[in-house]
Design an enzyme around this catalytic site. Structure first.
Site, PDB file in Angstrom:
ATOM      1  CE  LYS A  74     -13.674  -1.936  -3.646  1.00 25.55           C
ATOM      2  NZ  LYS A  74     -12.432  -1.954  -2.848  1.00 25.55           N
ATOM      3  NE  ARG A 117      -9.253  -4.869  -1.626  1.00 31.07           N
ATOM      4  CZ  ARG A 117      -8.627  -3.833  -2.144  1.00 31.07           C
ATOM      5  NH1 ARG A 117      -7.486  -3.385  -1.613  1.00 31.07           N
ATOM      6  NH2 ARG A 117      -9.132  -3.182  -3.171  1.00 31.07           N
ATOM      7  CB  SER A 206      -5.912   9.835   0.946  1.00 26.72           C
ATOM      8  OG  SER A 206      -6.138  10.825   1.938  1.00 26.72           O
ATOM      9  CG  MET A 226      -0.758  -1.122   2.947  1.00 25.77           C
ATOM     10  SD  MET A 226      -0.257  -2.399   1.775  1.00 25.77           S
ATOM     11  CE  MET A 226      -1.851  -3.048   1.292  1.00 25.77           C
ATOM     12  N   GLY A 227      -1.547   3.001   0.652  1.00 24.03           N
ATOM     13  CA  GLY A 227      -2.491   4.074   0.364  1.00 24.03           C
ATOM     14  C   GLY A 227      -2.538   4.544  -1.071  1.00 24.03           C
ATOM     15  CE  LYS A 233      -5.370   8.511  -3.103  1.00 23.44           C
ATOM     16  NZ  LYS A 233      -6.079   7.402  -2.420  1.00 23.44           N
ATOM     17  N   GLY A 299       1.249  -1.961  -2.235  1.00 21.08           N
ATOM     18  CA  GLY A 299      -0.097  -2.531  -2.268  1.00 21.08           C
ATOM     19  C   GLY A 299      -1.064  -1.601  -2.977  1.00 21.08           C
TER      20      GLY A 299
END
Length: 328
Positions: A74, A117, A206, A226-227, A233, A299
């Site tokens: 990807k 996803r 973010s 999830m970010g 980050k 994640g």
């Protein structure tokens, strides 16, 4: 899927959205997490760099799922100025290759699939780790991916209410509209109040600083962070990971570019305290051990997730005769 004699399949964004629903994404992601934990699939090292142009992040995620016979990459990233142009901030494309020959077999739009996803990943964590009696869902973040997260999460538990916070409150109505559509009450709250009410929390921002502090989270909560997918980050207080039992999609990414990077660097936790969620899926780890346990899913977004859902899209498009074909 064998396209050796049929040429290259091209599956656009519209077809991906038409063919790949939440259940198909959930099953694909859950399966690949299990394959990763059993050694049947592996991700390759991630390349992710700031371009120094347009404030963009760009990179590659790739891997090989021998169990599912899926090989690919990807390519894409994050362009924060896209929203002002009416475009999705996340832009990506998936390239699938025939594992037997190395030939390019499919070119698949990755924007919708990235969102679905990512939502499937947090949904898998909720399915396996959240308390069965969870009633209040907390949403931190109200960007493009947040509505996907909300819809997927709502299918995993019998939620009654959504509480939400976003650094830009004017974006919260999009979540309120989805909650209303799903028959859930909705409340805009402070971060502290979100932690006090929520049984399940999804963070999808973010951010580069903690948005939730360890002391704000009540016992028994499940968090899906999830970010965080890049060095630097951060969405939650690193001390929260020390309070929680930590699970992830892939430990190597969790400690280097995921939410756990800060807890690891500060010494709050060690790498061996992090469990691949595939071990829970495969029945090799019990998951949640008590009603008061705080569980946290880091994640980070692994390439195999993207390849799994892209392979589903290509297969369904091929079977339906809807994909465009080309020869390189």
């Amino acid at each position: 899927m064998n396209t050796q004699t049929d040429g290259l399949l091209i599956v656009g964004e519209d077809l991906c959205e038409q063919l790949v629903g939440r259940q198909q994404a959930f099953e694909a992601v859950q399966s690949v997490f299990g394959a990763m934990a059993s050694g049947g699939a592996r991700n390759f090292p991630v390349v992710r760099e700031a371009l120094g142009y347009a404030d963009a992040l760009y990179g590659f995620k790739s891997g090989f799922d021998q169990h599912g016979q899926v090989l690919g990459v990807k390519s894409g990233g994050y362009w924060p100025g896209n929203a002002e142009q009416g475009l999705t901030n996340h832009q990506s494309t998936v390239f699938l290759f025939d594992p037997d020959t190395g030939r390019l077999s499919a070119l698949v739009g990755g924007n919708y699939l990235t969102a679905v996803r990512t939502a499937a990943s947090s949904a898998v964590s909720i399915a396996h780790l959240a308390r069965k009696d969870a009633k209040v869902l907390g949403m931190v973040g109200a960007g493009h991916q947040s509505t996907f997260q909300l819809r997927a999460a709502a299918e995993q538990r019998d939620f009654e209410k959504v509480v939400a916070w976003n650094p830009h409150p004017d974006m919260l109505p999009r979540l309120a509209a989805v909650a209303e559509e799903l028959g859930l009450s909705f409340e805009s709250v402070s971060q502290q109040e979100l932690g006090a009410q929520a049984d399940v929390v999804i963070t999808i921002t973010s951010a580069f600083e903690p948005l939730l502090m360890a002391g704000w989270i009540k016992p028994g909560t499940h968090l899906a962070c999830m970010g965080t997918d890049t060095k630097g980050k951060m969405e939650v207080d690193p001390a929260l990971l020390a309070r929680a039992t930590v699970f992830t999609d892939e430990v190597a990414q969790s400690v280097s570019i995921g939410e756990a990077q800060h807890a690891i660097s500060s010494g709050a936790i060690t790498e061996d305290a992090i469990t691949p969620i595939g071990s829970v899926i495969n029945g090799n780890h019990p998951g949640r051990s008590s009603a008061d346990e705080i569980t946290l899913f880091d994640g980070t977004g692994v390439g195999l997730q993207d390849l799994a859902v892209a392979s589903v899209a290509a297969k369904l498009a091929d079977e339906a005769g809807l994909a465009t074909r080309a020869t390189l």
